[in-house]
Design a protein around this motif. Sequence first.
Motif, PDB file in Angstrom:
ATOM      1  N   THR A 163       0.830  -1.205   0.000  1.00 50.80           N
ATOM      2  CA  THR A 163       0.000   0.000   0.000  1.00 50.80           C
ATOM      3  C   THR A 163       0.867   1.259   0.000  1.00 50.80           C
ATOM      4  O   THR A 163       0.604   2.214  -0.738  1.00 50.80           O
ATOM      5  CB  THR A 163      -0.939  -0.008   1.223  1.00 50.80           C
ATOM      6  OG1 THR A 163      -1.737  -1.188   1.146  1.00 50.80           O
ATOM      7  CG2 THR A 163      -1.842   1.203   1.224  1.00 50.80           C
ATOM      8  N   THR A 164       1.926   1.245   0.817  1.00 53.28           N
ATOM      9  CA  THR A 164       2.846   2.389   0.868  1.00 53.28           C
ATOM     10  C   THR A 164       3.464   2.631  -0.499  1.00 53.28           C
ATOM     11  O   THR A 164       3.564   3.768  -0.977  1.00 53.28           O
ATOM     12  CB  THR A 164       3.961   2.113   1.906  1.00 53.28           C
ATOM     13  OG1 THR A 164       3.351   1.724   3.129  1.00 53.28           O
ATOM     14  CG2 THR A 164       4.822   3.329   2.132  1.00 53.28           C
ATOM     15  N   LEU A 165       3.892   1.544  -1.151  1.00 50.99           N
ATOM     16  CA  LEU A 165       4.510   1.655  -2.468  1.00 50.99           C
ATOM     17  C   LEU A 165       3.518   2.196  -3.498  1.00 50.99           C
ATOM     18  O   LEU A 165       3.836   3.107  -4.274  1.00 50.99           O
ATOM     19  CB  LEU A 165       5.034   0.278  -2.904  1.00 50.99           C
ATOM     20  CG  LEU A 165       5.651   0.198  -4.296  1.00 50.99           C
ATOM     21  CD1 LEU A 165       6.844   1.137  -4.426  1.00 50.99           C
ATOM     22  CD2 LEU A 165       6.077  -1.223  -4.609  1.00 50.99           C
ATOM     23  N   LEU A 166       2.294   1.673  -3.485  1.00 51.11           N
ATOM     24  CA  LEU A 166       1.294   2.117  -4.456  1.00 51.11           C
ATOM     25  C   LEU A 166       0.919   3.580  -4.224  1.00 51.11           C
ATOM     26  O   LEU A 166       0.704   4.330  -5.178  1.00 51.11           O
ATOM     27  CB  LEU A 166       0.055   1.217  -4.382  1.00 51.11           C
ATOM     28  CG  LEU A 166       0.296  -0.215  -4.878  1.00 51.11           C
ATOM     29  CD1 LEU A 166      -0.914  -1.093  -4.602  1.00 51.11           C
ATOM     30  CD2 LEU A 166       0.613  -0.239  -6.370  1.00 51.11           C
ATOM     31  N   ASN A 167       0.817   3.991  -2.976  1.00 48.53           N
ATOM     32  CA  ASN A 167       0.533   5.398  -2.682  1.00 48.53           C
ATOM     33  C   ASN A 167       1.628   6.307  -3.242  1.00 48.53           C
ATOM     34  O   ASN A 167       1.350   7.387  -3.747  1.00 48.53           O
ATOM     35  CB  ASN A 167       0.396   5.623  -1.170  1.00 48.53           C
ATOM     36  CG  ASN A 167      -1.036   5.391  -0.709  1.00 48.53           C
ATOM     37  OD1 ASN A 167      -1.981   5.709  -1.425  1.00 48.53           O
ATOM     38  ND2 ASN A 167      -1.195   4.828   0.470  1.00 48.53           N
TER      39      ASN A 167
ATOM     40  N   SER B 217       1.065   9.241  -6.082  1.00 48.66           N
ATOM     41  CA  SER B 217       1.134  10.631  -5.632  1.00 48.66           C
ATOM     42  C   SER B 217       2.425  11.351  -6.007  1.00 48.66           C
ATOM     43  O   SER B 217       2.453  12.567  -6.078  1.00 48.66           O
ATOM     44  CB  SER B 217       0.941  10.698  -4.107  1.00 48.66           C
ATOM     45  OG  SER B 217       1.942   9.932  -3.459  1.00 48.66           O
ATOM     46  N   GLU B 218       3.524  10.603  -6.265  1.00 49.40           N
ATOM     47  CA  GLU B 218       4.790  11.269  -6.534  1.00 49.40           C
ATOM     48  C   GLU B 218       4.835  11.890  -7.920  1.00 49.40           C
ATOM     49  O   GLU B 218       4.156  11.455  -8.847  1.00 49.40           O
ATOM     50  CB  GLU B 218       5.952  10.270  -6.376  1.00 49.40           C
ATOM     51  CG  GLU B 218       6.348  10.070  -4.938  1.00 49.40           C
ATOM     52  CD  GLU B 218       7.563   9.177  -4.792  1.00 49.40           C
ATOM     53  OE1 GLU B 218       8.185   8.835  -5.818  1.00 49.40           O
ATOM     54  OE2 GLU B 218       7.873   8.814  -3.640  1.00 49.40           O
TER      55      GLU B 218
ATOM     56  N   ASN C 284      -3.793  13.783  -9.590  1.00 49.94           N
ATOM     57  CA  ASN C 284      -3.279  14.995 -10.234  1.00 49.94           C
ATOM     58  C   ASN C 284      -1.869  14.834 -10.798  1.00 49.94           C
ATOM     59  O   ASN C 284      -1.346  15.742 -11.418  1.00 49.94           O
ATOM     60  CB  ASN C 284      -3.372  16.218  -9.306  1.00 49.94           C
ATOM     61  CG  ASN C 284      -2.566  16.067  -8.040  1.00 49.94           C
ATOM     62  OD1 ASN C 284      -1.730  15.177  -7.942  1.00 49.94           O
ATOM     63  ND2 ASN C 284      -2.802  16.933  -7.064  1.00 49.94           N
ATOM     64  N   ASN C 285      -1.248  13.670 -10.615  1.00 46.08           N
ATOM     65  CA  ASN C 285       0.039  13.444 -11.296  1.00 46.08           C
ATOM     66  C   ASN C 285      -0.159  12.654 -12.588  1.00 46.08           C
ATOM     67  O   ASN C 285       0.794  12.169 -13.180  1.00 46.08           O
ATOM     68  CB  ASN C 285       1.042  12.743 -10.367  1.00 46.08           C
ATOM     69  CG  ASN C 285       0.668  11.307 -10.049  1.00 46.08           C
ATOM     70  OD1 ASN C 285      -0.449  10.872 -10.360  1.00 46.08           O
ATOM     71  ND2 ASN C 285       1.573  10.561  -9.439  1.00 46.08           N
ATOM     72  N   GLY C 286      -1.417  12.480 -13.007  1.00 42.24           N
ATOM     73  CA  GLY C 286      -1.702  11.818 -14.275  1.00 42.24           C
ATOM     74  C   GLY C 286      -1.948  10.328 -14.160  1.00 42.24           C
ATOM     75  O   GLY C 286      -2.339   9.676 -15.122  1.00 42.24           O
TER      76      GLY C 286
ATOM     77  N   VAL D 256      11.661   2.360  -3.257  1.00 43.66           N
ATOM     78  CA  VAL D 256      12.351   1.570  -4.283  1.00 43.66           C
ATOM     79  C   VAL D 256      12.363   2.395  -5.561  1.00 43.66           C
ATOM     80  O   VAL D 256      11.326   2.946  -5.930  1.00 43.66           O
ATOM     81  CB  VAL D 256      11.586   0.253  -4.598  1.00 43.66           C
ATOM     82  CG1 VAL D 256      12.430  -0.663  -5.457  1.00 43.66           C
ATOM     83  CG2 VAL D 256      11.145  -0.434  -3.339  1.00 43.66           C
ATOM     84  N   PRO D 257      13.500   2.511  -6.249  1.00 45.81           N
ATOM     85  CA  PRO D 257      13.473   3.179  -7.555  1.00 45.81           C
ATOM     86  C   PRO D 257      12.481   2.449  -8.473  1.00 45.81           C
ATOM     87  O   PRO D 257      12.518   1.226  -8.582  1.00 45.81           O
ATOM     88  CB  PRO D 257      14.910   3.021  -8.074  1.00 45.81           C
ATOM     89  CG  PRO D 257      15.734   2.689  -6.871  1.00 45.81           C
ATOM     90  CD  PRO D 257      14.820   1.991  -5.912  1.00 45.81           C
ATOM     91  N   LEU D 258      11.588   3.213  -9.113  1.00 44.72           N
ATOM     92  CA  LEU D 258      10.524   2.566  -9.892  1.00 44.72           C
ATOM     93  C   LEU D 258      11.086   1.726 -11.039  1.00 44.72           C
ATOM     94  O   LEU D 258      10.463   0.754 -11.449  1.00 44.72           O
ATOM     95  CB  LEU D 258       9.533   3.615 -10.414  1.00 44.72           C
ATOM     96  CG  LEU D 258       8.668   4.279  -9.335  1.00 44.72           C
ATOM     97  CD1 LEU D 258       7.676   5.257  -9.950  1.00 44.72           C
ATOM     98  CD2 LEU D 258       7.919   3.248  -8.493  1.00 44.72           C
ATOM     99  N   GLU D 259      12.285   2.081 -11.525  1.00 46.05           N
ATOM    100  CA  GLU D 259      12.843   1.273 -12.629  1.00 46.05           C
ATOM    101  C   GLU D 259      13.248  -0.123 -12.161  1.00 46.05           C
ATOM    102  O   GLU D 259      13.511  -1.004 -12.979  1.00 46.05           O
ATOM    103  CB  GLU D 259      14.024   1.982 -13.301  1.00 46.05           C
ATOM    104  CG  GLU D 259      15.230   2.230 -12.432  1.00 46.05           C
ATOM    105  CD  GLU D 259      15.163   3.569 -11.692  1.00 46.05           C
ATOM    106  OE1 GLU D 259      16.222   3.992 -11.197  1.00 46.05           O
ATOM    107  OE2 GLU D 259      14.073   4.184 -11.613  1.00 46.05           O
ATOM    108  N   GLN D 260      13.292  -0.350 -10.832  1.00 48.23           N
ATOM    109  CA  GLN D 260      13.572  -1.710 -10.344  1.00 48.23           C
ATOM    110  C   GLN D 260      12.295  -2.539 -10.250  1.00 48.23           C
ATOM    111  O   GLN D 260      12.345  -3.740 -10.004  1.00 48.23           O
ATOM    112  CB  GLN D 260      14.230  -1.630  -8.968  1.00 48.23           C
ATOM    113  CG  GLN D 260      15.526  -0.866  -9.003  1.00 48.23           C
ATOM    114  CD  GLN D 260      16.650  -1.560  -8.277  1.00 48.23           C
ATOM    115  OE1 GLN D 260      16.456  -2.496  -7.521  1.00 48.23           O
ATOM    116  NE2 GLN D 260      17.853  -1.102  -8.528  1.00 48.23           N
TER     117      GLN D 260
END
Length: 348
Positions: free
Chosen positions: A19-23, A27-28, A62-64, A189-193
């Motif tokens: 959940t933390t990761l998905l949030n 939002s980022e 709002n970040n698309g 976690v860097p999203l590219e990982q």
Amino acid sequence: MTDKTPVTVLTGYLGAGKTTLLNRILSEDHGKRYAVIVNEFGEIGIDNDLIVGADEEVFEMNNGCVCCTVRGDLIRVVSGLMKRKGGFDAIIVETTGLADPGPVAQTFFVDEDVREKTRLDSVVALVDARHIHEQLDRSREAREQVAFADRLILNKTDLVDEAALAEVEARLRALNPLAPITRAERSRVPLEQILGVGGFDLDRVAERLPADNPGHGEPGHVHDENCGHDHHSPDHGHDHHHGPRGHAHQDDVKGVSLSLERPLDGQAFTRWLDRLLAEQGPDILRAKGVIDVKGEDRRLVFQAVHMILEGELERPWRPDERRWSRAVFIGRNLDEAALRAGFEACAA
């Protein structure tokens, strides 16, 4: 290939940090447009200030990015997302509470419409470093989530010491010798990982396999991108070791690595693999391999998800390349001796 939207299946036991990761993704400010499919909106707890517009099932951020919930049919939800204007950079499907990510992964192979518009990129499993031993001991779901993954995110590493982390990583590797392990704190976690891992890309099967087989010559190495150093893989001939407080863990799920220096008879190998998947498919979560077929200049690569098998002759073997056959099977109650005998009996 490129016009298909990549799909990441995100799995992990309760409390692992999904959940933390998905949030974070929702939002980022990462400049990408992701669609996140969750079982329940309630668990995500989306901040109302971030929501632009919402229809019955889809919240636009709002970040698309958008977040939508699976009520019933995953295929219908994915099809609906693919019709939205603008498209998405990637789709992330969270599998809360599902015993085995296999059925979700299979959806992206078996449904024609979904296959036309999307491609399954990888299964990523979040692991709670502090509680994973206990979860693996008591939950078949937890073992299967780890075993099925293309990448493991070892989360909450700040809550345990280095010796405990090394022990957890050794157990995770015995369950799944194919998945690189990335350490993380608070799901950072860097999203590219997580995205664009290529776990189901046949062209990348070879780079996923252990460099050498433990127990055969030099121990295998699995490189962990976050650590900056290599770890020796455990000998997969033994599927138990001592956990905290000296308790032995006996996991019914494990990875079995096979290799052969001699070329294989292509027809014999295909027959053996087909029969193996027909008889033990429900228990074989994942399988991957690169095979040296006698009389063939190209490498045969294959992968399987339960009984769904994909294989093709890939690029030619290079003159300076070691020609050998290797395969990894990950599943429940695998008979390592029988697998090895069957594999070696395919020698040309």
